[in-house]
Write an enzyme that holds these catalytic residues in place. Structure first.
Site, PDB file in Angstrom:
ATOM      1  N   GLU A  10       0.819  -1.221   0.000  1.00  0.00           N
ATOM      2  CA  GLU A  10       0.000   0.000   0.000  1.00  0.00           C
ATOM      3  C   GLU A  10       0.847   1.263   0.000  1.00  0.00           C
ATOM      4  O   GLU A  10       0.322   2.355  -0.160  1.00  0.00           O
ATOM      5  CB  GLU A  10      -0.968  -0.021   1.193  1.00  0.00           C
ATOM      6  CG  GLU A  10      -0.331  -0.256   2.550  1.00  0.00           C
ATOM      7  CD  GLU A  10      -0.010   1.043   3.274  1.00  0.00           C
ATOM      8  OE1 GLU A  10      -0.752   2.000   3.133  1.00  0.00           O
ATOM      9  OE2 GLU A  10       1.007   1.065   3.971  1.00  0.00           O
ATOM     10  N   HIS A 306      -3.815  -2.929   3.074  1.00  0.00           N
ATOM     11  CA  HIS A 306      -3.122  -2.936   4.370  1.00  0.00           C
ATOM     12  C   HIS A 306      -2.842  -4.360   4.826  1.00  0.00           C
ATOM     13  O   HIS A 306      -1.749  -4.660   5.319  1.00  0.00           O
ATOM     14  CB  HIS A 306      -3.962  -2.208   5.423  1.00  0.00           C
ATOM     15  CG  HIS A 306      -3.868  -0.724   5.341  1.00  0.00           C
ATOM     16  ND1 HIS A 306      -2.844  -0.002   5.903  1.00  0.00           N
ATOM     17  CD2 HIS A 306      -4.665   0.187   4.742  1.00  0.00           C
ATOM     18  CE1 HIS A 306      -3.018   1.279   5.671  1.00  0.00           C
ATOM     19  NE2 HIS A 306      -4.113   1.427   4.963  1.00  0.00           N
TER      20      HIS A 306
END
Length: 338
Positions: A10, A306
């Protein structure tokens, strides 16, 4: 020395926080480059630097590159120590993310610790204090350690000024299985406002009530009289037999109250429709706990960036196997084995 490319996954602060946490737990030094390369303002911001300084204190670490804006950092932990710690972000940057950076290490320490953290407690793109208290920490306690958090004052973006205390009593982490949510026991939607028109809270709740059709007594407002600055957060809590989940959205300048309400509605509906116990944001935190416990399983929604980043970073430090199996289009079964 583990070498990590912070632009992978990310591309934000998650890689750094997880690397710091696992470096402290395992005693493994690491170097990270391209810190937060995927963000509009790459490099260390105040909250990330505070996380580094917190990890440095807890692990008596040698650190180079710990400066605002730095895109490269080397971290060498020397000795993990329980104790009384006070960390202040100094801005509205998230104090809850600083807490998540050092908690795994303090769960493994040789004695109890007390943390006092100051900064943002209710920030966009970070877990609010209420999520830690109601969704995350009850699972930590079920795995063995005792961790209690107390909010002393809230801090919203951009003023900050929040403060909370955490008391940690370590214990060996036990594997956890969380495959069923169980019966829903309680639901609540709360709109919190500080130094902004009360009508904003009413419009947010009206939006959620119209979409979810929950009972009128499951909605409430809270007006904070002594907040360091203006702020607004909308929170929907779903307490079930085996887990509690909390979904949040934040008011911002130029953002309509109906939009804030719509964000919460979307998250709640997706979670309830999938009939999983673990929501999207709880997933990556639970992954780390189970990896440290060397075992466990849970059902959740499809993994977001995440969680995927968490898996990649954990592999640098821990010898665990994580299997993710698609059960249905919106359901994933995760199993962690040591």
């Amino acid at each position: 020395m583990v070498r990590i490319d912070g632009s992978k996954g990310e591309g934000g602060g998650q890689v750094l926080r997880t690397a710091l946490a696992l470096s402290l737990v395992t005693g493994t030094p690491f170097t990270i480059t391209n810190i937060r390369a995927g963000r509009k303002k790459p490099g260390l911001l105040r909250q990330h630097l505070t996380g580094v300084k917190a990890a440095e204190a807890v692990g008596a670490a040698e650190v180079s590159g710990a400066e605002l804006g730095s895109r490269e950092l080397t971290f060498r932990p020397r000795a993990l120590a329980a104790g009384n710690y006070h960390f202040s972000v100094g801005t509205a940057g998230s104090a809850t993310l600083v807490f998540q950076t050092v908690l795994p290490a303090l769960l493994m320490a040789q004695g109890p610790s007390t943390l006092m953290l100051e900064g943002g407690t209710h920030n966009p793109a970070a877990p609010p204090f209420d999520f830690l208290q109601k969704a995350f920490l009850p699972l930590v306690r079920r795995m063995g350690p005792s961790v209690e958090a107390t909010l002393e004052r809230p801090g919203f973006f951009p003023a900050g000024g929040g403060k909370f205390r955490v008391d940690v009593k370590p214990a060996p982490l036990k594997p956890l299985s969380l495959m069923e949510r169980g019966r829903v026991l309680r639901r609540e939607v709360k709109a919190v406002v500080a130094a902004i028109p009360f009508d904003v809270a009413k419009r947010e709740l009206d939006t959620v009530a119209g979409a979810l059709k929950w009972r009128p007594d499951e909605f409430r407002t809270e007006e904070l009289k002594r907040s360091p600055g203006p702020g607004n957060v909308l929170m929907a809590e779903v307490e079930s037999e085996h887990v509690t989940e909390l979904f949040t959205a934040f008011g911002e300048r130029g953002k309509r109250a109906e939009e804030v309400g719509g964000e919460v509605v979307h998250e709640v509906k997706r979670y309830l429709d999938a009939e999983v116990p673990v929501g999207e944001h709880l997933c990556d935190q639970l992954l780390l706990l189970l990896a440290l416990a060397k075992g466990g399983s849970f059902r959740t929604l499809p993994l977001d960036g995440h969680a995927e980043t968490q898996l990649e970073t954990m592999a640098h430090f821990l010898d665990v196997k994580v299997q993710v199996r698609e059960v249905e289009r919106e359901v994933r079964e995760v199993e962690v084995r040591g």
